[in-house]
Design a protein around this motif. Structure first.
Motif, PDB file in Angstrom:
ATOM      1  N   SER A 456       0.827  -1.203   0.000  1.00  0.00           N
ATOM      2  CA  SER A 456       0.000   0.000   0.000  1.00  0.00           C
ATOM      3  C   SER A 456       0.861   1.253   0.000  1.00  0.00           C
ATOM      4  O   SER A 456       2.059   1.217   0.297  1.00  0.00           O
ATOM      5  CB  SER A 456      -0.913   0.002   1.231  1.00  0.00           C
ATOM      6  OG  SER A 456      -0.145   0.211   2.412  1.00  0.00           O
ATOM      7  N   SER A 457       0.233   2.393  -0.334  1.00  0.00           N
ATOM      8  CA  SER A 457       0.962   3.669  -0.335  1.00  0.00           C
ATOM      9  C   SER A 457       1.350   4.086   1.081  1.00  0.00           C
ATOM     10  O   SER A 457       2.324   4.811   1.276  1.00  0.00           O
ATOM     11  CB  SER A 457       0.099   4.755  -0.977  1.00  0.00           C
ATOM     12  OG  SER A 457      -1.125   4.907  -0.264  1.00  0.00           O
ATOM     13  N   GLN A 458       0.584   3.640   2.083  1.00  0.00           N
ATOM     14  CA  GLN A 458       0.910   3.998   3.472  1.00  0.00           C
ATOM     15  C   GLN A 458       2.264   3.429   3.902  1.00  0.00           C
ATOM     16  O   GLN A 458       2.897   3.961   4.813  1.00  0.00           O
ATOM     17  CB  GLN A 458      -0.186   3.479   4.406  1.00  0.00           C
ATOM     18  CG  GLN A 458      -1.527   4.176   4.228  1.00  0.00           C
ATOM     19  CD  GLN A 458      -2.596   3.506   5.057  1.00  0.00           C
ATOM     20  OE1 GLN A 458      -2.958   2.358   4.816  1.00  0.00           O
ATOM     21  NE2 GLN A 458      -3.099   4.215   6.055  1.00  0.00           N
ATOM     22  N   ALA A 459       2.694   2.343   3.258  1.00  0.00           N
ATOM     23  CA  ALA A 459       3.982   1.750   3.625  1.00  0.00           C
ATOM     24  C   ALA A 459       5.133   2.715   3.385  1.00  0.00           C
ATOM     25  O   ALA A 459       6.193   2.597   4.014  1.00  0.00           O
ATOM     26  CB  ALA A 459       4.206   0.461   2.835  1.00  0.00           C
ATOM     27  N   ASN A 460       4.951   3.670   2.478  1.00  0.00           N
ATOM     28  CA  ASN A 460       6.010   4.647   2.199  1.00  0.00           C
ATOM     29  C   ASN A 460       6.279   5.558   3.382  1.00  0.00           C
ATOM     30  O   ASN A 460       7.331   6.201   3.448  1.00  0.00           O
ATOM     31  CB  ASN A 460       5.640   5.485   0.971  1.00  0.00           C
ATOM     32  CG  ASN A 460       5.528   4.644  -0.288  1.00  0.00           C
ATOM     33  OD1 ASN A 460       6.243   3.653  -0.447  1.00  0.00           O
ATOM     34  ND2 ASN A 460       4.630   5.027  -1.189  1.00  0.00           N
ATOM     35  N   ASP A 461       5.317   5.636   4.314  1.00  0.00           N
ATOM     36  CA  ASP A 461       5.501   6.499   5.494  1.00  0.00           C
ATOM     37  C   ASP A 461       6.335   5.831   6.576  1.00  0.00           C
ATOM     38  O   ASP A 461       6.751   6.495   7.534  1.00  0.00           O
ATOM     39  CB  ASP A 461       4.129   6.883   6.086  1.00  0.00           C
ATOM     40  CG  ASP A 461       3.299   7.698   5.109  1.00  0.00           C
ATOM     41  OD1 ASP A 461       3.903   8.421   4.289  1.00  0.00           O
ATOM     42  OD2 ASP A 461       2.057   7.598   5.160  1.00  0.00           O
ATOM     43  N   ILE A 462       6.558   4.531   6.457  1.00  0.00           N
ATOM     44  CA  ILE A 462       7.313   3.809   7.487  1.00  0.00           C
ATOM     45  C   ILE A 462       8.805   4.035   7.250  1.00  0.00           C
ATOM     46  O   ILE A 462       9.346   3.704   6.199  1.00  0.00           O
ATOM     47  CB  ILE A 462       6.988   2.299   7.450  1.00  0.00           C
ATOM     48  CG1 ILE A 462       5.487   2.069   7.653  1.00  0.00           C
ATOM     49  CG2 ILE A 462       7.793   1.557   8.511  1.00  0.00           C
ATOM     50  CD1 ILE A 462       4.935   2.633   8.941  1.00  0.00           C
ATOM     51  N   ARG A 463       9.487   4.590   8.250  1.00  0.00           N
ATOM     52  CA  ARG A 463      10.917   4.915   8.134  1.00  0.00           C
ATOM     53  C   ARG A 463      11.808   3.915   8.852  1.00  0.00           C
ATOM     54  O   ARG A 463      13.009   3.867   8.613  1.00  0.00           O
ATOM     55  CB  ARG A 463      11.208   6.319   8.696  1.00  0.00           C
ATOM     56  CG  ARG A 463      10.319   7.431   8.196  1.00  0.00           C
ATOM     57  CD  ARG A 463      10.215   7.462   6.682  1.00  0.00           C
ATOM     58  NE  ARG A 463      11.513   7.593   6.044  1.00  0.00           N
ATOM     59  CZ  ARG A 463      11.733   7.400   4.751  1.00  0.00           C
ATOM     60  NH1 ARG A 463      10.726   7.022   3.968  1.00  0.00           N
ATOM     61  NH2 ARG A 463      12.947   7.554   4.240  1.00  0.00           N
ATOM     62  N   ALA A 464      11.227   3.123   9.763  1.00  0.00           N
ATOM     63  CA  ALA A 464      12.045   2.156  10.503  1.00  0.00           C
ATOM     64  C   ALA A 464      11.187   0.946  10.865  1.00  0.00           C
ATOM     65  O   ALA A 464       9.992   1.073  11.123  1.00  0.00           O
ATOM     66  CB  ALA A 464      12.630   2.777  11.772  1.00  0.00           C
ATOM     67  N   LEU A 465      11.827  -0.225  10.860  1.00  0.00           N
ATOM     68  CA  LEU A 465      11.170  -1.478  11.218  1.00  0.00           C
ATOM     69  C   LEU A 465      12.029  -2.168  12.280  1.00  0.00           C
ATOM     70  O   LEU A 465      13.229  -2.340  12.086  1.00  0.00           O
ATOM     71  CB  LEU A 465      11.021  -2.371   9.988  1.00  0.00           C
ATOM     72  CG  LEU A 465      10.121  -3.602  10.133  1.00  0.00           C
ATOM     73  CD1 LEU A 465       8.669  -3.180  10.305  1.00  0.00           C
ATOM     74  CD2 LEU A 465      10.258  -4.501   8.900  1.00  0.00           C
ATOM     75  N   VAL A 466      11.397  -2.534  13.388  1.00  0.00           N
ATOM     76  CA  VAL A 466      12.102  -3.212  14.480  1.00  0.00           C
ATOM     77  C   VAL A 466      11.512  -4.612  14.633  1.00  0.00           C
ATOM     78  O   VAL A 466      10.295  -4.765  14.782  1.00  0.00           O
ATOM     79  CB  VAL A 466      11.983  -2.435  15.802  1.00  0.00           C
ATOM     80  CG1 VAL A 466      12.661  -3.203  16.927  1.00  0.00           C
ATOM     81  CG2 VAL A 466      12.580  -1.044  15.660  1.00  0.00           C
ATOM     82  N   GLY A 559      15.681   3.906  -1.917  1.00  0.00           N
ATOM     83  CA  GLY A 559      15.330   2.820  -2.815  1.00  0.00           C
ATOM     84  C   GLY A 559      14.746   1.603  -2.135  1.00  0.00           C
ATOM     85  O   GLY A 559      14.336   0.652  -2.797  1.00  0.00           O
ATOM     86  N   MET A 560      14.691   1.604  -0.799  1.00  0.00           N
ATOM     87  CA  MET A 560      14.181   0.455  -0.059  1.00  0.00           C
ATOM     88  C   MET A 560      12.658   0.410  -0.108  1.00  0.00           C
ATOM     89  O   MET A 560      11.983   1.406   0.137  1.00  0.00           O
ATOM     90  CB  MET A 560      14.624   0.516   1.409  1.00  0.00           C
ATOM     91  CG  MET A 560      15.726  -0.446   1.777  1.00  0.00           C
ATOM     92  SD  MET A 560      15.922  -0.516   3.562  1.00  0.00           S
ATOM     93  CE  MET A 560      17.130  -1.826   3.685  1.00  0.00           C
ATOM     94  N   THR A 561      12.100  -0.760  -0.386  1.00  0.00           N
ATOM     95  CA  THR A 561      10.672  -0.982  -0.240  1.00  0.00           C
ATOM     96  C   THR A 561      10.397  -1.571   1.140  1.00  0.00           C
ATOM     97  O   THR A 561      11.315  -1.935   1.876  1.00  0.00           O
ATOM     98  CB  THR A 561      10.157  -1.948  -1.317  1.00  0.00           C
ATOM     99  OG1 THR A 561      10.757  -3.241  -1.097  1.00  0.00           O
ATOM    100  CG2 THR A 561      10.520  -1.450  -2.711  1.00  0.00           C
ATOM    101  N   MET A 562       9.111  -1.695   1.450  1.00  0.00           N
ATOM    102  CA  MET A 562       8.743  -2.304   2.731  1.00  0.00           C
ATOM    103  C   MET A 562       9.201  -3.765   2.774  1.00  0.00           C
ATOM    104  O   MET A 562       9.671  -4.256   3.811  1.00  0.00           O
ATOM    105  CB  MET A 562       7.226  -2.217   2.919  1.00  0.00           C
ATOM    106  CG  MET A 562       6.765  -2.564   4.312  1.00  0.00           C
ATOM    107  SD  MET A 562       7.263  -1.309   5.495  1.00  0.00           S
ATOM    108  CE  MET A 562       6.961  -2.186   7.024  1.00  0.00           C
ATOM    109  N   ASP A 563       9.078  -4.462   1.644  1.00  0.00           N
ATOM    110  CA  ASP A 563       9.549  -5.853   1.597  1.00  0.00           C
ATOM    111  C   ASP A 563      11.050  -5.925   1.848  1.00  0.00           C
ATOM    112  O   ASP A 563      11.538  -6.853   2.511  1.00  0.00           O
ATOM    113  CB  ASP A 563       9.219  -6.467   0.234  1.00  0.00           C
ATOM    114  CG  ASP A 563       7.721  -6.746   0.074  1.00  0.00           C
ATOM    115  OD1 ASP A 563       7.063  -6.973   1.108  1.00  0.00           O
ATOM    116  OD2 ASP A 563       7.230  -6.716  -1.066  1.00  0.00           O
TER     117      ASP A 563
END
Length: 851
Positions: A456-466, A559-563
Motif C-alpha cells: 500500500s501507499s501507506q507503507a512509504n511512510d514507514i521509516r524504521a522497522l524493528v 530505494g528500499m521498499t517495505m519488503d
C-alpha cells in the motif's frame, strides 16, 4: 462568404499561435539542454559547503583537535583530504593541529615509525588533551588503536578513508570511535574496465601486504563475485623483487584486465613511491593498467576510480563537530559511502585501441585529442543547441508580428450545451473478513496483514522497522506449557502497545514487527524504552518467567521498499542470533545481506567438501629459535581453488557446526601424512591441529576418534598437538578437565592458541593444563615492538616459570625475530621463515643458516 472568410482567419490565427508556442517551447528546451551540457561538461556547478554553522552551537567554546594523516603531502590524496577537514573546522573556530605519519617511508612497526610515535607523544604531552582526533586512512587508524589508551585516553576519535570495512566496524566497537569507510569503488572500477574490454576473460591484480593493500584486496575479492566466469591472478609485490614483479607483469595476456591495487614495497622491505611503481609496471606490461584508487593517470595508467578526498574530509569534520557538540561516537553510525568519480587517459586508451565512448557517465578524460568527436561534442553540441534556441525564439517573435498584422475581427460562435454522462456504476467490493489479518493468540495484526500493508501507499511512510524475538521460546514452552507461554506473548504485546508506533505485528512463534514513522537510530529513546519494557519478568498465575529478547532494527535506505525492510530485519535478527545471548540490538546494513549470501554459498561448498573429504591441507613450519631448525608444523585447512579465505569459511563452519567434521578430516589427514612420511623414512616432527569447542557442546567422540586413528596408523600420540582457544574454558569445567586429562594421559600435547585475541588474564591462562602458549598475531603486532615489549617479556617469563613453552605466531620481519631471541621465546611461526607448504615441500623445508 464573410462567414467563410472569418472562419479562415480564425484558423490561420490558431495556426500562427500554435507555431509560435511550438517555437518558444523548442527554444526553451534547446536553451536548457545547452546550458546544462556546458555546466555538466566544464564543472561550473559548485558544491555547497556551508556545513559547519548549522552543527556548532554558538555557545560552544573554541576547541583544539588533532588531525593524523597516514601519508605526507607528496601523496595525491593527502592535501585534498586535509584541506577538506580544515575548511569545515576553520568556519567553526576549531583549531586543527596536523601531523603526517609518512607511512610509505615509516611503515607500522619500523624504527622510523617508532621514532615518529615517540616524537608525537612528546608533542601531545606538551600540548595537553585534545578535544578530538581525526585519523585519515588505514595506517592512522592502526596507530590510534595501538596508542589511544596511552596517548589519548578518553579522547573521541573520528576516522575516514578506511579501505577495510571489517577493520572499521571493529574500530567502532571500541565505543570511542566512529567514522567513514570507503566502499564499492573497486567494484565500480572493475565494472567500468569490463565495459571497456568486454572480451576480457580474466583479471590480474597487483597487491602488497600494507594495511591499505590488505583492505583493497578484500574489496577486490568481494567485487570479483559479481564477474561470473572471470578468473583472477594475484601478483604480490611484497613477496617479489622489482625484477620478478616486472617479469610477472610482462607475462599477462591480451585478454586480461590488469589492476595495480598496491605495490608500495618489495620482498626486501624497500619502499617505492606510487609514481615509481606506475612507471615500472606500465613500462613492463603489454596490457593497459588500471587502478581502483586515485593516482597514476597521466603517468601511464589508463584509468582509475577515485573518492573525492576533500569531500570526505569535510564529512569527517562534520562528524567531529557532532562529537564536539556532545554526541558520543557510539551514537553515530558508521558511514559507508563516498563521492565516486573516474578519470581516464585518452592517449593510453587509444594506444590499446579502447574507445572513450564506453566510459562511465561523467568521467574526466585527460590527454584528449581536441579534434576528436568526443572533444568537439563538449562545445559544438551545447553551442548548436543554444543557436537553435535563438533561432526558434526569433522565429516565434516574427510569427507573433505576422499574427498581429493579420488579426481577425472578433467572431461570435454559438455555444451548444453538452451533456456529460454519469460514470458507470461500480459495485462495492465485499469486505474481507478481518480475522484473516489478526493473530489468534494476541489479537494483533499478523504477517498476512503486513504483506498487504507492504504493497500500500501507506507503507512509504514507514521509516524504521524493528523486529523483536524472544530468545529460546521453545524452552519456555517446554518448561511452562502452551497456555502460560501464550500468556507471555500476550503480555509482551501489551507492553509494546505503549510505544509510539505505526503498527505492531506478530510474526511466527515469538517474533514481532514494529513499524515507526521516524528513524530509530542507535541509542534512541524508542530502543531504550523497548529494552526496558522487555527486561522486566512476567508473572502469569503463579509462574514468574524471566526471558531474554533480541532486536533487529532496519532504517529505510534510499530505494528500499517495505519488503526490503522486512528482509533486512530478518538478516539482522540472524546476525543477532550469531552473537548469542540476550538483550542484543543489531542494526541492518547491506554488508549483512552480503555476508548472509556468502555464508549460504560457503555452507553449500563445505557440505560438498566434507562429503568428499575434499580439502587442501597445508603445513606451516614452526622454527625452534635455539636450534634454528623445524620444531613441528601447523596443519592449516584450505578450500580447493581458494574460493574463500580460511578466516571466512572457518567462521561459517563454527557457526553452523560443520567445524566438527572439518576437525576430524584435518586430524585424519595429518595422521595419515605422518604415516606416509614414516614409510618413506622422512624425518617426523609433531603436527598441530585445531580442536574446536563445538566438540564439547556436541558431546561427540573426537578423543576416541583421534586415538583410534593414531593407533591404526601406528603413530605415537606425542606427534600430535591439539590447539584449543581461550573460549574452550568457558564450557562445562568438569567436562573440559575430563577431556584434557584423557588426552594428556594418552600422550597428546595441548597448546593454547590465539592468546591475546581474547580477554583472559595472564594468570588465568597460565593456570590451565597446556604445554605451549601460542601468542596471537594481533598481540604480536601490538606489543612485539621496541619500547612496548614489557607485557610480552612478562608473559614469556611467566610462561617459562610455569614450565610452558611460548610459540610466537605471525612473525614476518627480521627485527621481530631478534626481539623474540632477546626475550628467550622458544618457537616462532610466520612468513619470515615460510608460508604454509604442501606436504612434500614441508618435509623438505629447512630454515636458512642466516635466518
Amino acid at each position: 462568404m464573410a462567414q467563410a472568410e472569418t472562419k479562415h482567419r480564425a484558423v490561420q490565427s490558431n495556426r500562427y499561435r500554435a507555431r509560435r508556442i511550438g517555437f518558444i517551447a523548442v527554444a526553451i528546451v534547446c536553451a536548457v539542454l545547452g546550458i546544462w551540457l556546458l555546466v555538466f561538461n566544464f564543472g561550473l556547478a559548485s558544491r555547497t559547503q556551508q556545513v559547519a554553522v548549522q552543527y556548532v552551537s554558538t555557545t560552544q567554546p573554541v576547541a583544539d583537535i588533532l588531525l593524523v594523516m597516514s601519508y605526507d603531502e607528496s601523496e595525491a590524496n593527502t592535501p585534498r583530504a586535509r584541506d577538506g577537514v580544515l575548511d569545515v573546522m576553520e568556519r567553526s573556530s576549531v583549531n586543527v593541529d596536523v601531523v603526517y605519519m609518512d607511512a610509505y617511508n615509516a611503515p607500522l612497526g619500523s624504527d622510523a615509525y617508532n621514532a615518529w610515535v615517540s616524537q608525537l607523544g612528546q608533542k601531545v604531552a606538551q600540548h595537553g588533551r585534545y578535544a578530538a582526533v581525526i585519523c585519515a586512512d588505514d595506517e592512522a587508524l592502526y596507530f590510534m588503536e595501538n596508542n589511544h589508551d596511552s596517548m589519548f585516553p578518553s579522547t573521541p576519535v573520528v576516522f575516514f578513508g578506511i579501505n577495510d570495512f571489517n577493520h572499521a566496524l571493529y574500530a567502532t566497537s571500541s565505543g570511542y570511535m566512529t567514522g567513514m569507510v570507503e566502499q564499492s569503488y573497486v567494484g565500480s572500477m572493475m565494472q567500468a574496465t569490463k565495459k571497456l574490454m568486454p572480451e576480457a576473460t580474466s583479471f590480474t591484480a597487483i597487491i602488497d601486504e600494507t594495511p591499505a593493500g590488505i583492505g583493497n584486496r578484500a574489496q577486490f575479492d568481494k567485487a570479483l563475485k559479481s564477474f561470473e566466469g572471470m578468473t583472477v591472478t594475484y601478483i604480490n609485490a611484497s613477496q617479489l623483487t622489482r625484477e620478478e614483479l616486472a617479469s610477472s607483469v610482462a607475462g599477462t595476456s591480451k585478454d586480461t584486465i590488469v589492476f595495480l591495487l598496491d605495490a608500495n614495497n618489495d620482498r626486501y622491505g624497500n619502499v617505492y613511491s606510487l609514481d615509481n611503481s606506475v612507471a615500472y609496471i606500465t613500462g613492463a606490461c603489454s596490457c593497459p593498467v588500471f587502478r581502483a584508487t586515485i593516482g597514476g593517470v597521466g603517468g601511464g595508467v589508463a584509468g582509475s576510480a577515485f573518492l573525492d578526498p576533500e569531500n570526505d574530509g569535510q564529512r569527517a569534520a562534520q562528524l567531529a563537530i557532532h562529537v564536539l557538540n556532545g554526541t558520543r561516537p557510539a551514537e553515530i553510525e558508521l558511514v559507508k559511502d563516498g563521492t565516486l568519480g573516474y578519470v581516464f587517459d585518452q592517449q593510453v586508451l587509444s594506444d590499446y585501441g579502447l574507445s572513450t565512448s564506453n566510459l562511465p557517465a561523467g568521467s574526466s578524460v585527460i590527454n584528449r585529442n581536441y579534434f576528436s568527436f568526443d572533444t568537439l561534442m563538449l562545445i559544438v553540441l551545447p553551442a548548436a543547441l543554444l543557436a537553435l534556441a535563438a533561432f526558434f525564439f526569433v522565429a516565434s517573435l516574427r510569427l507573433g508580428r505576422l499574427a498581429t498584422a493579420r488579426k481577425p475581427r472578433p467572431v461570435s460562435v454559438p455555444v451548444r450545451a453538452v451533456t456529460v454522462p454519469e460514470p458507470p456504476y461500480e459495485p462495492e467490493k465485499p469486505q474481507i473478513t478481518q480475522s484473516v489479518y489478526r493473530d489468534e493468540v494476541t489479537g494483533h495484526h499478523n504477517m498476512q496483514w503486513l504483506a498487504e500493508f507492504a504493497q500500500s501507499s501507506q507503507a512509504n511512510d514507514i521509516r524504521a522497522l524493528v523486529e523483536v524475538e524472544i530468545v529460546a521460546y521453545e524452552d519456555i514452552v517446554a518448561a511452562f506449557g502452551r497456555t502460560v507461554s501464550e500468556g507471555l506473548l500476550r503480555c509482551v504485546t501489551e507492553r509494546m502497545e505503549g510505544l509510539e508506533k505505526a503498527f505492531l505485528v506478530r510474526s511466527a512463534g515469538a517474533q514481532f514487527f514494529l513499524g515507526f514513522e521516524t528513524e530509530v537510530p542507535h541509542g534512541s529513546h524508542q530502543i531504550d524504552f523497548l529494552e526496558y519494557l522487555l527486561r522486566q519478568p512476567v508473572t502469569i498465575d503463579e509462574d514468574t518467567i524471566e526471558f531474554d529478547t533480541r532486536m533487529a532494527v532496519t532504517n529505510r535506505q534510499p530505494g528500499m521498499t517495505m519488503d526490503d525492510m522486512i528482509a533486512g530485519s530478518d538478516y539482522a535478527i540472524r546476525q543477532a542470533r550469531e552473537f548469542g545471548g540476550g538483550h542484543s540490538v543489531v542494526f541492518y546494513d547491506d554488508n549483512m545481506r552480503h555476508a548472509m549470501e556468502d555464508a549460504r554459498e560457503i555452507t553449500a561448498l563445505l557440505r560438498i567438501a566434507i562429503r568428499n573429504e575434499d580439502f587442501v591441507i597445508c603445513y606451516q613450519p614452526q622454527i625452534d629459535l635455539r636450534l634454528n631448525d623445524v620444531a613441528g608444523y601447523e596443519a592449516l585447512v584450505r578450500l580447493k581453488n581458494d574460493e574463500y579465505p580460511p578466516a571466512q569459511f572457518i567462521h561459517v563452519a563454527e557457526m553452523n557446526g560443520m567445524i566438527v567434521d572439518i576437525d576430524r578430516i584435518v586430524a585424519k589427514r595429518a595422521i595419515e601424512q605422518l604415516a606416509t612420511w614414516k614409510k618413506r623414512n622422512k624425518r617426523l616432527r609433531p603436527i598441530s591441529i585445531n580442536f574446536s569447542t563445538a566438540h564439547l557442546t556436541r558431546n561427540d567422540d573426537f578423543v576416541d576418534f583421534l586415538l583410534s586413528e593414531l593407533a591404526a596408523n601406528e603413530i605415537p600420540a606425542d606427534y600430535i598437538k591439539l590447539e584449543i582457544t581461550e573460549g574452550f574454558f568457558s564450557a562445562n569445567s568438569d567436562q573440559v578437565e575430563q577431556v584434557l586429562r584423557r588426552l594428556i594421559d594418552n600422550g597428546v600435547t595441548i597448546a593454547l592458541d590465539k592468546f591475546g585475541a581474547g580477554y583472559s588474564s595472564f594468570s588465568d591462562v597460565m593456570s590451565v593444563p597446556v604445554a605451549l602458549v601460542k601468542i596471537d598475531k594481533a598481540f604480536v603486532d601490538t606489543f612485539l615492538v621496541d619500547g612496548n615489549d614489557d607485557n610480552f617479556e612478562n608473559l614469556v617469563r611467566l610462561a617459562h616459570g610455569l614450565g610452558k613453552k611460548v610459540v610466537v605466531v605471525g612473525v614476518e620481519k627480521k627485527w621481530q625475530i631478534e626481539i623474540c631471541r632477546d626475550l628467550n621465546c622458544d618457537i616462532v611461526q610466520g612468513y619470515y621463515f615460510s608460508k604454509p607448504l604442501s606436504p612434500e615441500n614441508a618435509v623438505q623445508y629447512r630454515p636458512s643458516a642466516n635466518a
